[in-house]
Write a protein that holds these residues in place. Structure first.
Motif, PDB file in Angstrom:
ATOM      1  N   GLY A 121     -11.989  -7.322  16.510  1.00  0.00           N
ATOM      2  CA  GLY A 121     -12.744  -8.555  16.298  1.00  0.00           C
ATOM      3  C   GLY A 121     -12.522  -9.124  14.908  1.00  0.00           C
ATOM      4  N   MET A 122     -12.463  -8.268  13.914  1.00  0.00           N
ATOM      5  CA  MET A 122     -12.174  -8.705  12.542  1.00  0.00           C
ATOM      6  C   MET A 122     -10.858  -9.476  12.488  1.00  0.00           C
ATOM      7  N   LEU A 123      -9.836  -8.935  13.166  1.00  0.00           N
ATOM      8  CA  LEU A 123      -8.530  -9.594  13.155  1.00  0.00           C
ATOM      9  C   LEU A 123      -8.563 -10.894  13.958  1.00  0.00           C
ATOM     10  N   LEU A 124      -9.220 -10.873  15.102  1.00  0.00           N
ATOM     11  CA  LEU A 124      -9.231 -12.055  15.960  1.00  0.00           C
ATOM     12  C   LEU A 124      -9.956 -13.235  15.317  1.00  0.00           C
ATOM     13  N   CYS A 125     -11.032 -12.954  14.570  1.00  0.00           N
ATOM     14  CA  CYS A 125     -11.770 -14.056  13.938  1.00  0.00           C
ATOM     15  C   CYS A 125     -11.223 -14.389  12.559  1.00  0.00           C
ATOM     16  N   ASP A 126     -10.265 -13.610  12.082  1.00  0.00           N
ATOM     17  CA  ASP A 126      -9.626 -13.831  10.784  1.00  0.00           C
ATOM     18  C   ASP A 126     -10.641 -13.716   9.649  1.00  0.00           C
ATOM     19  N   ALA A 127     -11.260 -12.539   9.559  1.00  0.00           N
ATOM     20  CA  ALA A 127     -12.198 -12.264   8.469  1.00  0.00           C
ATOM     21  C   ALA A 127     -11.464 -11.527   7.354  1.00  0.00           C
ATOM     22  N   ALA A 128     -11.577 -12.055   6.131  1.00  0.00           N
ATOM     23  CA  ALA A 128     -10.938 -11.401   4.997  1.00  0.00           C
ATOM     24  C   ALA A 128     -11.592 -10.054   4.710  1.00  0.00           C
ATOM     25  N   PHE A 129     -12.926  -9.996   4.845  1.00  0.00           N
ATOM     26  CA  PHE A 129     -13.683  -8.767   4.610  1.00  0.00           C
ATOM     27  C   PHE A 129     -14.772  -8.646   5.661  1.00  0.00           C
ATOM     28  N   VAL A 130     -15.226  -7.391   5.855  1.00  0.00           N
ATOM     29  CA  VAL A 130     -16.309  -7.121   6.797  1.00  0.00           C
ATOM     30  C   VAL A 130     -17.339  -6.232   6.125  1.00  0.00           C
ATOM     31  N   ALA A 131     -18.609  -6.605   6.274  1.00  0.00           N
ATOM     32  CA  ALA A 131     -19.734  -5.721   5.972  1.00  0.00           C
ATOM     33  C   ALA A 131     -20.173  -5.117   7.298  1.00  0.00           C
ATOM     34  N   GLY A 132     -19.854  -3.831   7.497  1.00  0.00           N
ATOM     35  CA  GLY A 132     -20.153  -3.168   8.759  1.00  0.00           C
ATOM     36  C   GLY A 132     -21.566  -2.632   8.806  1.00  0.00           C
ATOM     37  N   HIS A 133     -22.205  -2.766   9.953  1.00  0.00           N
ATOM     38  CA  HIS A 133     -23.609  -2.355  10.083  1.00  0.00           C
ATOM     39  C   HIS A 133     -23.872  -1.773  11.462  1.00  0.00           C
ATOM     40  N   HIS A 134     -25.153  -1.473  11.728  1.00  0.00           N
ATOM     41  CA  HIS A 134     -25.620  -0.966  13.023  1.00  0.00           C
ATOM     42  C   HIS A 134     -25.238   0.497  13.207  1.00  0.00           C
ATOM     43  N   TRP A 135     -25.339   1.281  12.138  1.00  0.00           N
ATOM     44  CA  TRP A 135     -25.042   2.705  12.234  1.00  0.00           C
ATOM     45  C   TRP A 135     -25.865   3.429  11.168  1.00  0.00           C
ATOM     46  N   GLY A 136     -26.123   4.705  11.375  1.00  0.00           N
ATOM     47  CA  GLY A 136     -26.614   5.592  10.346  1.00  0.00           C
ATOM     48  C   GLY A 136     -28.051   5.433   9.885  1.00  0.00           C
ATOM     49  N   THR A 137     -28.868   4.612  10.562  1.00  0.00           N
ATOM     50  CA  THR A 137     -30.271   4.459  10.160  1.00  0.00           C
ATOM     51  C   THR A 137     -31.230   4.833  11.280  1.00  0.00           C
ATOM     52  N   VAL A 138     -31.016   4.338  12.499  1.00  0.00           N
ATOM     53  CA  VAL A 138     -31.830   4.723  13.648  1.00  0.00           C
ATOM     54  C   VAL A 138     -30.908   5.153  14.776  1.00  0.00           C
ATOM     55  N   LYS A 139     -31.251   6.239  15.425  1.00  0.00           N
ATOM     56  CA  LYS A 139     -30.433   6.746  16.527  1.00  0.00           C
ATOM     57  C   LYS A 139     -30.799   6.029  17.816  1.00  0.00           C
ATOM     58  N   LEU A 140     -29.852   5.291  18.366  1.00  0.00           N
ATOM     59  CA  LEU A 140     -30.069   4.558  19.596  1.00  0.00           C
ATOM     60  C   LEU A 140     -29.229   5.098  20.748  1.00  0.00           C
ATOM     61  N   THR A 141     -28.111   5.752  20.439  1.00  0.00           N
ATOM     62  CA  THR A 141     -27.163   6.135  21.476  1.00  0.00           C
ATOM     63  C   THR A 141     -26.651   7.556  21.226  1.00  0.00           C
TER      64      THR A 141
END
Length: 365
Positions: free
Chosen positions: A299-319
């Motif tokens: 997705g980063m490549l497809l939308c042409d993002a120079a940088f990404v702030a990744g989230h949705h991990w490591g705080t609450v266990k959902l899966t």
């Protein structure tokens, strides 16, 4: 029923509420949050993903939760970063992102302070006694926040729309809330005097001189309980600012990259994308709603993002996946595509990302 089984089944009840009930057909006949014209993603009662997938129902939920493959998390997962003391404002070409936790981030750009999906509560659940519980404190104490101008709420799941936090922010700063269709009714149930802009996919709102918020599609769904599945809209957003374009997504399935391609075509690329890359196992259940790290890199490549702030991990266990598996898989995906790891940062609570202003990102605005 013994104590262990009691908590197992009450925890499952909380997850069932988060999952939105038994099936799409179990929702009430009317929409309790929104009334509006039929569109390519609203049938008059429910919102949907065009040419997409509906969320799974209760039988699949039970199959998942009562099956194997769940990797336990530690009770605590301390961040290597201390709780942050953000600057009051940033200006010029600077773009600064500070991680609060899960999908909650402070974005500072062009003199504005923006919070995305702010959650300071201990649990992301309809109940205060069971359900997913954070394993680290917020990366910013709520009292240490700078004045908040805008609060973005991408959809109504409990790990993204926390009414207690919104109530505190309203009393503290009276910010401008921006959210997709129907979520305003939920916010007003706790914050009746809130200033709220409600947006549909394709809409835009000028929030300050030279700063435009665009509401864009993502592949997800919504529910707060057992009878409101898909009655409020979910969305990604684009912030058009003098310092570059920013693409925050709260939650999304990859959906063959359709929405990423559309965002690139419409907006021409991004200085920064805020992309989820956790809470993705098992794939047979989670793929329509949560992309995995490999898909997030694509997705980063497809939308042409120079940088990404990744989230949705490591705080609450959902899966099911282990607490550090998303980062391990992310690094493999980046290395496979020969993308420098520093371009996609798996943010930890308290971490501050002063996003570089590349020439390509500057020319995109």
């Amino acid at each position: 029923m013994n104590r262990r089984n009691f908590f197992k089944w009450t925890g499952l009840a909380a997850i069932a509420a988060l999952a939105g009930g038994v099936t799409a057909r179990s929702a009430m006949a009317g929409n309790k949050y929104y009334s509006g014209p039929v569109s390519d993603h609203f049938d008059g009662t429910h919102f949907f993903n065009p040419n997409g997938e509906e969320p799974a129902g209760m039988m699949d939920l039970l199959r998942w939760k009562l099956g194997n493959g769940n990797i336990p998390w530690p009770e605590t997962f301390a961040s290597p970063f201390p709780q942050a003391m953000p600057e009051t404002r940033v200006s010029g070409d600077r773009l600064v992102v500070t991680m609060v936790g899960h999908a909650s981030m402070l974005i500072q750009v062009a003199g504005l302070n923006i919070l995305t999906d702010p959650v300071w509560s201990e649990r992301t659940s309809p109940f205060n006694w069971t359900g997913p519980k954070r394993v680290n404190p917020p990366g910013i104490r709520i009292g240490d926040l700078p004045p908040i101008d805008i609060v973005l709420v991408t959809h109504n799941h409990y790990d993204h729309l926390d009414l207690e936090t919104l109530w505190v922010l309203q009393g503290r700063d009276k910010p401008h809330f921006i959210t997709p269709l129907g979520n305003d009714a939920i916010i007003r149930s706790k914050v009746p005097d809130a200033k709220i802009t409600v947006m549909d996919w394709g809409g835009q709102e000028t929030v300050a001189p030279g700063i435009i918020f665009h509401c864009e599609p993502c592949h997800h769904w919504s529910a707060r309980g057992l009878n409101d599945r898909r009655q409020a809209l979910w969305a990604a957003f684009v912030f058009e600012t003098p310092a570059g374009k920013i693409y925050p997504i709260g939650d999304t399935g990859f959906h063959s990259g359709i929405n990423y391609r559309a965002a690139k075509e419409k907006h021409g690329g991004f200085r920064l994308a805020n992309l989820p890359f956790g809470a993705y196992e098992p794939r047979w259940f989670m793929a329509p709603q949560h992309q995995n790290p490999k898909e997030a890199v694509e997705g980063m490549l497809l939308c042409d993002a120079a940088f990404v702030a990744g989230h949705h991990w490591g705080t609450v266990k959902l899966t099911n996946e282990g607490i550090e598996q998303p980062v391990e898989a992310l690094h493999i995906a980046l290395d496979t595509r020969k993308i420098p790891r520093e371009r996609f940062r798996p943010m930890r609570p308290g971490e501050i990302f002063d996003v570089p202003a590349s020439q390509s990102a500057t020319t995109r605005t």
